[in-house]
Design an enzyme around this catalytic site. Structure first.
Site, PDB file in Angstrom:
ATOM      1  N   CYS A   1       2.669 -34.133  46.138  1.00 19.07           N
ATOM      2  CA  CYS A   1       2.872 -35.849  45.697  1.00 19.07           C
ATOM      3  C   CYS A   1       2.582 -35.929  44.377  1.00 19.07           C
ATOM      4  CB  CYS A   1       2.140 -36.767  46.512  1.00 19.07           C
ATOM      5  SG  CYS A   1       2.051 -36.666  48.225  1.00 19.07           S
ATOM      6  N   CYS A   2       3.483 -36.648  43.588  1.00 20.46           N
ATOM      7  CA  CYS A   2       3.113 -37.221  42.349  1.00 20.46           C
ATOM      8  C   CYS A   2       3.609 -38.643  42.392  1.00 20.46           C
ATOM      9  CB  CYS A   2       3.906 -36.347  41.118  1.00 20.46           C
ATOM     10  SG  CYS A   2       5.521 -36.576  41.134  1.00 20.46           S
ATOM     11  N   LYS A   3       3.835 -39.130  41.132  1.00 23.65           N
ATOM     12  CA  LYS A   3       4.127 -40.592  41.195  1.00 23.65           C
ATOM     13  C   LYS A   3       5.400 -41.182  41.972  1.00 23.65           C
ATOM     14  CE  LYS A   3       5.035 -42.730  37.263  1.00 23.65           C
ATOM     15  NZ  LYS A   3       4.874 -43.378  35.976  1.00 23.65           N
TER      16      LYS A   3
END
Length: 739
Positions: free
Chosen positions: A656-658
């Protein structure tokens, strides 16, 4: 490999070293890896696959073939709709219970009216969101550009299955799955005041230290009240059903059926009685008594927990606490004990009567446990056992007494525990409800990803007995790799994400047999405990272990490890604060270590011995701990070690990132090429070429295209300079800054 892949592989050119990229071709057909029985199910869950085929040289100059696949999931919208429907149902029920609290003094009645006004508004908001989501028929994807849209708040961002299937000349075919999704966070709500981790702590601290208008109950006591209320609502109809079955057995004059029905009735009634043993119920009854008209209206001290003693000398005289709530001279503390005990006494009378009936019929008299308080059975002892055709008539009044006793307990307990919930809601409206909304949003996004990952993992491992045994014995580890920085808004995102992932501990899975073509999962439960029912076709269901087929709940153990890698993390490390990341990593390492300990203790010895031969998990855990303690800047070794441990433990992997678009793409492609190098003997001179190839021509650049309509990773030069080694995309594939 599938037939399409085999056929297309014949057209690959041989001069690999001279090629800029070893991309074989693209195809749109999904891969049938788990057999024809699984395909209809997977097609119902996964949508719009993108497939890329490669071949790369091995260290001994042979060829490995790789199929990369990326798919959306219809669960992106299905799970939020299921969850919002449950929230509406739960909140409507709570609002009705608040209305049924009965007459309250003006102070408490005004608080109740205020709470109900806000709660009704909240329900209306959830109903509007559900209506809007229901219009998204057939949707399976929320783009990164839509993350701030209010109507899509509950939907996860850019959720995809990222799959790599490797066919190498010397090793068995292998499958590697990662779920990629935007960090679960309340983007529409914003991060000006931080995320859930900070907001919940601040809210609880203020609530604990302020309380003239209400009675303070700890989060544990509030959760306990919700749990007991839920148990009441589940057990009361079950007990009534088993009581009716007992009467049916009496009508049939069947001793065996009578004993079996009694056994079930006894078990459920004992669970019911046990639910009220908590001191919280007694405390809540007294608190509610003081809130009735004519009750004491002054600041009531907070209820004691079982581990906390009151200290009268520490309080000013008007607020000296005795038994946590001020006494009223007319309040009979023993009345609740009598009402509560009547349920058990009624059950004892039924057991004694069944023993008598069966005994007079020549059967065994041991249909129940012996219990104290023999004078309570005098009613039964005084009854002269009549002929067997009167069994029903002799049991009926006792069953009626049990139901009446149970009804009185339920009425009192529900009102008192609802009064506990009123205290939580009464403080700082509407802030309390806005926190609930934020937590629901974040949890919905996290749960959609989890359900998708669980179903995919289940279907790819159905024929692995070791996995199935692990599933019902210790549950599954679910490892989240976070790439958020600890700077600016991303601090709030990370705080949201940490709470949302931790809340997944409240989720259990149950596998059931599909009775129709509708194979989408169903969610039941309430905010403190959810059960996700996963449906399997009959043939696959029958092959499961008995424990799973009988409905055993299957648990997950979520852990989150975060390492910021962008230029904002550089600023945080040099001028800001990285303590949030350090705390999250340390806390989750302890959870991972705890799971490993349970795994080693509970799995069978023969499995463990084989497992030890294949894996050095203890060494990997020690290495992970050392890296977390080292506090090294942008220590991506933490990510690699956590991911490796997860895979070796048959876990579910998330990255996950933004927005799960740019940094996530760099991470998953690096992970794929590292696996090819370490596990499948990818030629060392071809590592960078393979990495650039996947980033330039693979599934992840297609992910960027579908999100922002542009085939450019959203990085600027400053970001690229800040990235760790191997996290930079190839020339010509990056453009504007991240969005």
């Amino acid at each position: 490999m599938g037939e399409i892949e085999d056929g297309e592989a014949d057209h690959i050119t041989a001069d690999v070293q001279g090629q800029k990229c070893a991309l074989v071709c693209e195809c749109s057909a999904p891969e049938n890896l788990s057999g024809k029985d699984n395909l209809p199910f997977l097609n119902a869950v996964l949508k719009n696959p993108v497939c890329k085929l490669y071949r790369f040289p091995t260290s001994d100059n042979k060829w490995m073939r790789i199929r990369e696949q990326m798919s959306e999931s219809i669960l992106s919208f299905h799970i939020p709709k299921e969850l919002i429907s449950l929230h509406i149902k739960e909140d409507l029920c709570r609002n009705q219970e608040l209305k049924e609290l009965g007459e309250l003094s003006p102070h408490w009645d005004n608080l109740r009216k205020n709470v109900l006004t806000h709660c009704d508004q909240m329900v209306n908001m959830y109903q509007d969101i559900l209506t809007e989501l229901s219009k998204e028929t057939g949707s399976s994807f929320k783009s990164s550009s839509s993350k701030g849209e209010k109507t899509l708040e509950f939907v996860p961002i850019n959720l995809h299955l990222q799959r790599m299937h490797v066919h190498s000349p010397h090793l068995k075919d292998a499958l590697y799955d990662v779920i990629t999704v935007g960090a679960p966070a309340a983007h529409f709500q914003g991060f000006k005041n931080g995320g859930l981790r900070k907001l919940l702590h601040r809210f609880e601290t203020e609530r604990r230290n302020t309380g003239y208008q209400f009675i303070y109950y700890s989060p544990e006591n509030t959760a306990k009240a919700k749990e007991v209320l839920s148990n009441i609502n589940q057990l009361q109809p079950l007990i009534a059903t088993h009581a009716d079955l007992l009467l049916d057995s009496a009508s049939q004059h069947s001793p065996d059926s009578l004993k079996n029905s009694l056994k079930m009735l006894s078990e459920k009634t004992e669970l019911f009685v046990h639910a009220f043993k908590d001191q919280l119920v007694r405390s809540a009854l007294l608190a509610l008594y003081t809130a009735r008209p004519g009750g004491i209206l002054k600041k009531p001290p907070s209820p004691k927990s079982s581990t906390e003693e009151s200290s009268p000398q520490d309080l000013p005289p008007p607020m000296r606490r005795q038994d946590s709530i001020p006494h009223h001279s007319d309040y009979d503390e023993e009345e609740w004990d009598r009402v509560w005990a009547n349920v058990g006494k009624s059950l004892n009378c039924i057991i004694a009567m069944v023993d008598k009936l069966i005994g007079s019929d020549g059967g065994s008299e041991d249909s129940g446990d012996s219990r104290d308080g023999e004078q309570d059975l005098s009613v039964v002892d005084s009854i002269k056992t009549r002929p067997r055709e009167d069994w029903y008539e002799q049991l009926y009044p006792l069953i009626l007494t049990l139901k009446d006793s149970m009804g009185e307990v339920v009425n009192r307990a529900k009102q008192s525990l609802t009064f506990v919930l009123l205290q939580e809601l009464a403080y700082s409206l509407p802030q309390c409800l806005m926190l609930t909304l934020r937590r629901d949003i974040v949890f919905s996004q996290a749960l959609a990803g989890l359900v998708c990952g669980f179903i995919i993992k289940l279907h790819t491992s159905l024929h692995d007995p070791g996995f199935l045994q692990q599933l019902h014995t210790v549950g599954l580890i679910v490892q989240y790799e976070g790439l958020l920085s600890t700077y600016s808004d991303e601090i709030g995102m990370l705080e949201d994400m940490a709470v949302g992932i931790s809340d997944l501990k409240k989720v259990a899975f149950k596998i059931i047999e599909a009775k129709s073509n509708d194979v989408l999962p169903v969610i039941t439960g309430r905010r403190e405990h959810y059960v996700v029912e996963v449906k399997l076709p009959a043939r696959l269901f029958e092959a499961l272990p008995l424990q799973i087929k009988e409905g055993q709940l299957l648990h997950v153990h979520p852990v989150l490890f975060n390492v910021g890698i962008n230029e904002q993390q550089t600023l945080a490390e040099r001028f800001g604060d990285v303590s949030l990341q350090e705390s999250i990593n340390q806390e989750n390492f302890e959870l991972l270590k705890e799971y490993y300990t349970i795994f080693m203790e509970k799995m069978p010895p023969d499995y463990i011995s084989h497992f030890h031969e294949q894996n050095d998990l203890k060494g990997l855990l020690e290495n992970l701990h050392q890296n977390i303690q080292a506090k090294k800047r942008k220590n991506v070794e933490i990510m690699w070690l956590a991911a490796t441990i997860c895979r070796k433990l048959n876990g579910i992997r998330f990255t996950c990132c933004k927005s799960a678009k740019d940094r996530t793409s760099m991470s998953v492609t690096l992970e794929q090429c590292s696996i090819l190098r370490d596990e499948h003997q990818l030629h060392k001179d071809f590592f960078i070429r393979a990495l650039d190839c996947m980033r330039r021509e693979g599934c992840r650049i297609e992910n960027v295209l579908k999100n922002i309509k542009c085939r450019k990773y959203a990085f600027n030069m400053l970001q690229l300079m800040a990235f760790p080694k191997y996290y930079r995309p190839p020339e010509g594939t990056y453009g504007k800054a991240d969005t």
